[in-house]
Design a protein around this motif. Structure first.
Motif, PDB file in Angstrom:
ATOM      1  N   ALA A  25      -7.850  84.390  48.140  1.00 44.36           N
ATOM      2  CA  ALA A  25      -7.738  83.422  49.225  1.00 44.36           C
ATOM      3  C   ALA A  25      -8.404  82.102  48.860  1.00 44.36           C
ATOM      4  O   ALA A  25      -7.939  81.036  49.255  1.00 44.36           O
ATOM      5  CB  ALA A  25      -8.363  83.986  50.497  1.00 44.36           C
ATOM      6  N   LYS A  26      -9.475  82.170  48.097  1.00 42.06           N
ATOM      7  CA  LYS A  26     -10.167  80.945  47.703  1.00 42.06           C
ATOM      8  C   LYS A  26      -9.369  80.167  46.674  1.00 42.06           C
ATOM      9  O   LYS A  26      -9.413  78.943  46.656  1.00 42.06           O
ATOM     10  CB  LYS A  26     -11.548  81.279  47.149  1.00 42.06           C
ATOM     11  CG  LYS A  26     -12.517  81.715  48.217  1.00 42.06           C
ATOM     12  CD  LYS A  26     -13.875  82.037  47.629  1.00 42.06           C
ATOM     13  CE  LYS A  26     -14.821  82.539  48.705  1.00 42.06           C
ATOM     14  NZ  LYS A  26     -16.120  82.928  48.151  1.00 42.06           N
ATOM     15  N   THR A  27      -8.624  80.841  45.809  1.00 39.88           N
ATOM     16  CA  THR A  27      -7.855  80.152  44.778  1.00 39.88           C
ATOM     17  C   THR A  27      -6.484  79.710  45.269  1.00 39.88           C
ATOM     18  O   THR A  27      -5.895  78.804  44.711  1.00 39.88           O
ATOM     19  CB  THR A  27      -7.661  81.051  43.545  1.00 39.88           C
ATOM     20  OG1 THR A  27      -6.980  82.248  43.940  1.00 39.88           O
ATOM     21  CG2 THR A  27      -8.993  81.399  42.913  1.00 39.88           C
ATOM     22  N   ALA A  28      -5.960  80.342  46.329  1.00 44.12           N
ATOM     23  CA  ALA A  28      -4.644  79.989  46.856  1.00 44.12           C
ATOM     24  C   ALA A  28      -4.729  78.666  47.612  1.00 44.12           C
ATOM     25  O   ALA A  28      -5.763  78.329  48.188  1.00 44.12           O
ATOM     26  CB  ALA A  28      -4.133  81.088  47.786  1.00 44.12           C
ATOM     27  N   PRO A  29      -3.625  77.891  47.601  1.00 43.57           N
ATOM     28  CA  PRO A  29      -3.628  76.648  48.374  1.00 43.57           C
ATOM     29  C   PRO A  29      -3.750  76.956  49.858  1.00 43.57           C
ATOM     30  O   PRO A  29      -3.135  77.894  50.363  1.00 43.57           O
ATOM     31  CB  PRO A  29      -2.273  76.017  48.058  1.00 43.57           C
ATOM     32  CG  PRO A  29      -1.430  77.121  47.564  1.00 43.57           C
ATOM     33  CD  PRO A  29      -2.355  78.129  46.948  1.00 43.57           C
ATOM     34  N   SER A  30      -4.556  76.171  50.523  1.00 45.28           N
ATOM     35  CA  SER A  30      -4.786  76.431  51.942  1.00 45.28           C
ATOM     36  C   SER A  30      -3.616  75.899  52.752  1.00 45.28           C
ATOM     37  O   SER A  30      -2.993  74.913  52.418  1.00 45.28           O
ATOM     38  CB  SER A  30      -6.080  75.779  52.409  1.00 45.28           C
ATOM     39  OG  SER A  30      -5.993  74.383  52.247  1.00 45.28           O
TER      40      SER A  30
END
Length: 83
Positions: A25-30
């Protein structure tokens, strides 16, 4: 609280799964929390809608699968079956 070895292993598996989900979740685009794989919805009206429906009906008569049409035009397969 006394935990058995099996319970401890299950808890460790849950913790490692949660950590990997957080890392992804931290590496995925928000985004806004919705699935970002779907295309933006298009509202068709008037002549555009009539032409779109005619085109869908013509493609179905040619034998194009409903799933392919739905993916291509970002519409539900139920919408195509209604026509």
């Amino acid at each position: 609280m006394n935990l058995t070895n099996q319970q401890i292993r299950k808890l460790e598996a849950i913790i490692s799964a949660a950590q990997s989900i957080l890392a992804d979740a931290k590496t995925a685009p928000s985004g806004n929390g919705k699935a970002s794989t779907k295309a933006k919805r298009v509202r068709r009206s008037g002549k555009d809608l009539a032409a779109f429906r005619k085109m869908l009906i013509a493609e179905r008569k040619k034998g194009v699968p409903v799933a392919d049409l739905a993916r291509k035009h970002s519409i539900s397969s139920a919408y195509i079956y209604q026509l």
